[in-house]
Write a protein that holds these residues in place. Structure first.
Motif, PDB file in Angstrom:
ATOM      1  N   GLN A  78      34.735  66.820  46.268  1.00  0.00           N
ATOM      2  CA  GLN A  78      34.944  65.695  45.358  1.00  0.00           C
ATOM      3  C   GLN A  78      36.335  65.096  45.530  1.00  0.00           C
ATOM      4  O   GLN A  78      36.504  63.865  45.471  1.00  0.00           O
ATOM      5  N   ARG A  82      37.203  61.180  46.598  1.00  0.00           N
ATOM      6  CA  ARG A  82      38.103  60.316  45.827  1.00  0.00           C
ATOM      7  C   ARG A  82      39.211  59.745  46.710  1.00  0.00           C
ATOM      8  O   ARG A  82      39.635  58.589  46.519  1.00  0.00           O
ATOM      9  N   LEU A 154      28.232  66.309  47.575  1.00  0.00           N
ATOM     10  CA  LEU A 154      29.380  65.936  46.743  1.00  0.00           C
ATOM     11  C   LEU A 154      30.440  65.204  47.560  1.00  0.00           C
ATOM     12  O   LEU A 154      31.143  64.331  47.039  1.00  0.00           O
ATOM     13  N   TYR A 324      30.402  59.345  40.016  1.00  0.00           N
ATOM     14  CA  TYR A 324      30.270  60.183  41.198  1.00  0.00           C
ATOM     15  C   TYR A 324      30.520  61.649  40.837  1.00  0.00           C
ATOM     16  O   TYR A 324      31.256  61.962  39.901  1.00  0.00           O
ATOM     17  N   GLY A 325      29.939  62.547  41.599  1.00  0.00           N
ATOM     18  CA  GLY A 325      30.251  63.963  41.462  1.00  0.00           C
ATOM     19  C   GLY A 325      29.581  64.629  40.278  1.00  0.00           C
ATOM     20  O   GLY A 325      28.604  64.128  39.694  1.00  0.00           O
ATOM     21  N   THR A 326      30.142  65.756  39.888  1.00  0.00           N
ATOM     22  CA  THR A 326      29.529  66.580  38.845  1.00  0.00           C
ATOM     23  C   THR A 326      29.655  65.980  37.460  1.00  0.00           C
ATOM     24  O   THR A 326      28.848  66.268  36.574  1.00  0.00           O
TER      25      THR A 326
END
Length: 471
Positions: A78, A82, A154, A324-326
């Motif tokens: 992640q 970014r 991810l 985005y992501g978790t």
């Protein structure tokens, strides 16, 4: 008395004495040998018992190591994504669709049975009587592929989590540790999955509850103690490497009984409705859409995954990169009041998670679902101004997670352990019960068990002995 008679008499006496000695030896041997056999049998039983316990402990340590590794890989992936978006957020329009296509291809060709959350594979492995199918669902190859492709997802911006994959990896490790005891395999798989949840969230009680409520749907007294041992081993290993922590940090939010309690049924109903709708859509795509559209999607799964990736990228652009992501950081910020989510965060995160789930790439639902629930709770703050935002966020988490998974006990236990906030236990229970009832009205079957049934149906019935026998 003549000498011959004396000799004959002496021989008779000697024979009686000798026969008594032989008889006494046989009697003693008859008493000792069964006792020795019982001792040897007890020794073998004790060795087998402790061997099984040792397998659970060693496997639990392996699950803990895998959970820590997956957590570090997920954070690194992640962070790298970014950094790419820092150059230009528009890069996601090319990177995310291509990454989704790559992950779907890997999951279908190189690492089959690594798709999705991984929890349905664990449930199917416990239910099937086919040893070959069980090995294909929870093998070490699948576990390695799960770790790699989950991290890649991810890295490309998928709205997925690592906790579901940790369950499948944990089950695979325990199954490998106990391959010499096939009769204990269902218990080993259950223990590995439960230990995966416990180590991923640092929530040992939630691991036990999840194993009983979702993976097993029944309490197995015979393996209950060993499941606890595996969870303890996995938890201690994770603690030794990462230290003691609460997943979302501690919270002391409370909800005194009064008008503010109206937020509990409201969030319970909305969370159950949204979560049930999410589950129904995912199940529909897993079974295959009807008509030409469904046939086209079945023939072209990689382009479909890429199209889902494009949808996730568009959601990311619309949300400023928040979906985005978790979703862990966003949920934590909402819980502690360090940021406020815009009104479009919840629907966009919901859509990004839905697209990631139906694309077929490896990735879990726990963390994104908690993020959607946190956004749901924060979104109704304007309607309940007197209720602490942290309380609304926690109730929203439990409501939506329950709606999506239909596992109410797991939902409120895991959220309570994540925050160490026991003052909200009763409101969380009520929200979970309401959300579960509403979700079942929308989707009549649990998400993970429905997906597991799809796996078993596609595998087909076991070969009959007559068909398997050589001709």
């Amino acid at each position: 008395m003549p000498r011959t008679r004396l000799v004959r008499h002496a021989r008779v006496l000697y024979g009686k004495v000798l026969s008594r000695k032989v008889l006494s030896r046989k009697t003693l041997s008859g008493k000792i040998r069964p006792g020795m056999r019982r001792l040897r049998g007890a020794g073998r039983d004790a060795f087998g018992l402790w061997r099984h316990r040792l397998l659970f402990l060693v496997g639990g340590v392996g699950v803990g190591l895998a959970a820590v590794l997956m957590a570090h890989l997920a954070d690194a992936a992640q962070g790298a994504f970014r950094q790419v978006l820092a150059l230009s957020p528009w890069l996601a329009l090319g990177i995310t669709p291509a990454g989704f296509g790559l992950c779907a291809w890997l999951a279908r060709t190189v690492f089959p049975n690594a798709q999705g959350s991984g929890i349905p594979q664990v449930i199917a492995a416990r239910q099937t009587g086919q040893a070959a199918l069980r090995r294909s669902l929870v093998s070490l190859k699948v576990a390695a592929g799960k770790i790699v492709v989950m991290s890649l997802g991810l890295l490309f911006g998928a709205s997925t989590g690592r906790e579901g994959p940790t369950v499948q990896v944990g089950a695979a490790i325990m199954a490998a540790a106990g391959h010499l005891t096939p009769e204990r395999m269902p218990g080993l798989i259950l223990a590995g999955g439960a230990a995966g949840v416990a180590a991923a969230f640092n929530t040992p009680l939630a691991g036990i509850v999840f194993g009983i409520e979702e993976l097993g749907r029944a309490y197995e007294a015979r393996t209950g103690g060993l499941i606890v041992a595996a969870i303890v081993a996995a938890g201690l290993t994770a603690l030794a490497l990462t230290g003691n922590y609460t997943y979302f940090g501690t919270s002391d939010a409370a909800l005194p009984f009064g008008p503010g309690w109206l937020a509990v049924p409201v969030l319970g109903a909305v969370g159950g409705l949204a979560g049930g709708g999410f589950a129904r859509i995912v199940i529909l795509f897993a079974r295959g859409l009807p008509g030409r559209l469904g046939a086209a999607l079945a023939r072209h799964p990689i382009p479909f995954a890429a199209a889902c990736g494009l949808g996730v990228a568009l959601c990311g652009l619309a949300s400023g990169g928040a979906v985005y992501g978790t979703g862990y950081e966003e949920a934590r910020a909402l819980l502690h009041g360090t940021s406020q989510a815009p009104l479009d965060f919840t629907p966009l995160k919901f859509l990004a998670t839905l697209l990631s789930a139906i694309s077929g790439i490896p990735g879990g639902l726990f963390a994104p679902s908690l993020s959607v629930g946190a956004g749901l709770g924060a979104a109704v703050q304007g309607l309940f101004a007197d209720v602490p935002v942290a309380a609304l966020v926690l109730v929203g988490m439990v409501a939506y997670l329950t709606g999506a998974l239909q596992a109410p006990i797991t939902a409120f236990v895991i959220v309570t352990e994540m925050t160490q906030d026991h003052a909200l236990m009763i409101p969380l229970m009520v929200a979970a019960l309401i959300a579960d009832a509403v979700s079942k009205a929308v989707c009549c079957e649990g998400l993970y068990h429905a997906l597991a049934q799809v796996l078993l149906e596609r595998a087909g019935p076991p070969p009959s002995p007559a068909a398997a026998a050589p001709h």
